[in-house]
Design an enzyme around this catalytic site. Sequence first.
Site, PDB file in Angstrom:
ATOM      1  CG  HIS A   1      -6.518   2.161   4.567  1.00 53.47           C
ATOM      2  ND1 HIS A   1      -6.147   3.123   5.472  1.00 53.47           N
ATOM      3  CD2 HIS A   1      -5.514   1.255   4.526  1.00 53.47           C
ATOM      4  CE1 HIS A   1      -4.944   2.816   5.948  1.00 53.47           C
ATOM      5  NE2 HIS A   1      -4.540   1.680   5.392  1.00 53.47           N
TER       6      HIS A   1
ATOM      7  CD  GLU B   1      -4.314  -2.260   6.859  1.00 53.16           C
ATOM      8  OE1 GLU B   1      -3.188  -2.527   6.447  1.00 53.16           O
ATOM      9  OE2 GLU B   1      -4.877  -1.196   6.614  1.00 53.16           O
TER      10      GLU B   1
ATOM     11  CB  SER C   1       3.846  -1.516  12.291  1.00 48.33           C
ATOM     12  OG  SER C   1       3.469  -0.150  12.341  1.00 48.33           O
TER      13      SER C   1
ATOM     14  CD  GLU D   1      -3.575   5.668   6.375  1.00 50.34           C
ATOM     15  OE1 GLU D   1      -3.385   5.683   5.152  1.00 50.34           O
ATOM     16  OE2 GLU D   1      -2.775   5.153   7.192  1.00 50.34           O
TER      17      GLU D   1
ATOM     18  N   GLY E   1       2.338  -1.047   4.414  1.00 53.50           N
ATOM     19  CA  GLY E   1       2.402   0.386   4.116  1.00 53.50           C
ATOM     20  C   GLY E   1       3.832   0.875   4.018  1.00 53.50           C
TER      21      GLY E   1
ATOM     22  CG  ASN F   1      -1.838   1.163   1.297  1.00 53.07           C
ATOM     23  OD1 ASN F   1      -1.884   1.957   0.367  1.00 53.07           O
ATOM     24  ND2 ASN F   1      -2.577   1.291   2.389  1.00 53.07           N
ATOM     25  CD1 TRP F   2       3.703   1.022  -2.932  1.00 57.70           C
ATOM     26  CD2 TRP F   2       3.579   2.152  -4.874  1.00 57.70           C
ATOM     27  NE1 TRP F   2       4.416   0.329  -3.886  1.00 57.70           N
ATOM     28  CE2 TRP F   2       4.358   1.000  -5.079  1.00 57.70           C
ATOM     29  CE3 TRP F   2       3.356   3.012  -5.945  1.00 57.70           C
ATOM     30  CZ2 TRP F   2       4.919   0.691  -6.319  1.00 57.70           C
ATOM     31  CZ3 TRP F   2       3.910   2.716  -7.175  1.00 57.70           C
ATOM     32  CH2 TRP F   2       4.695   1.566  -7.365  1.00 57.70           C
ATOM     33  CE  LYS F   3      -0.622   3.290   4.665  1.00 62.37           C
ATOM     34  NZ  LYS F   3      -0.798   3.441   6.090  1.00 62.37           N
TER      35      LYS F   3
ATOM     36  N   GLY G   1       1.414   2.448  10.901  1.00 62.10           N
ATOM     37  CA  GLY G   1       2.381   3.535  10.808  1.00 62.10           C
ATOM     38  C   GLY G   1       3.308   3.646  12.004  1.00 62.10           C
TER      39      GLY G   1
HETATM   40  P1  PGA Z   1       1.838   0.482   7.730  1.00 58.30           P
HETATM   41  O1  PGA Z   1       0.476   0.682   6.949  1.00 58.30           O
HETATM   42  O2  PGA Z   1       2.466  -0.794   7.223  1.00 58.30           O
HETATM   43  O3  PGA Z   1       2.644   1.705   7.403  1.00 58.30           O
HETATM   44  O4  PGA Z   1       1.511   0.396   9.187  1.00 58.30           O
HETATM   45  C1  PGA Z   1      -0.355  -0.403   6.647  1.00 58.30           C
HETATM   46  C2  PGA Z   1      -1.630   0.119   6.047  1.00 58.30           C
HETATM   47  O5  PGA Z   1      -2.142   1.129   6.537  1.00 58.30           O
HETATM   48  O6  PGA Z   1      -2.146  -0.460   5.075  1.00 58.30           O
END
Ligand code: PGA
Length: 245
Positions: free
Chosen positions: A89, A159, A207, A91, A228, A6-8, A165
Amino acid sequence: MLIIANWKAYVDTTEKAKKLFTSAKRLTQYADIALAMPHPYIGMCASGPKSKVSLAAQDVSISTGGADTGEVTASTLASLGVTYTIVGHSERRAKGEADEMILEKVKRLLAHNITPILCIGEKERDMDATYLNVVRAQITAVFSQLSQKERLSMVIAYEPVWAIGKTAAESIQPVELEEMVLYIRKVLGEYLPGKSASKVRVLYGGSAEPGNARALAGGSGVDGFLVGHASVDVPTFSALIKAVS
Ligand code: PGA
């Protein structure tokens, strides 16, 4: 293992996107890899030679097309060869995306044969285990509205928001993940008869890093990871994939 990067919005130049895409191609010998990238890069990667890396989107519109400025529809993603798309997600839920909209997005994707990656997860853990109800409600909101066939086309990404994060040290512990995967499969079992609930892939995200991925993969029952920050650095992503393969 299915590993979805997930490149966000971390990847913000075509150079970075190309570098990550090229290196991912070399990693397909270790795992099934999908890259969930910002929409513009999907077209760029789709136009190159065919590869074993699956293309994924980070979101989709509920729009069916036409006069709808700024929207990217499921049919557009399908025409680019997108295999998976993340929905729900945390976010995006934090920006007000509710279960009803998530369900709409899931339906649009399924109608175009794109596999939805449904993100679920509690914001925090409490002693009374109400976080289990949060996860159950997120699954129910979608699964109760789908046909058996559609349910089997879903992928779940568990998640926990509190683990996203951060660092491997602050992430979920293998035993906690194992319990949660069992619980998720139990809830899925209410919508899918017999052994078919075990056919729905359950990924973990939050993470996942080279330092904890192997321990999280071993024995927890997860079928892969949604990664991520550890997916946007070539050596880190490659170390993570090798650790779980
Ligand atoms: P992260 O994000 O690996 O940076 O914790 C995962 C995600 O939100 O998909």
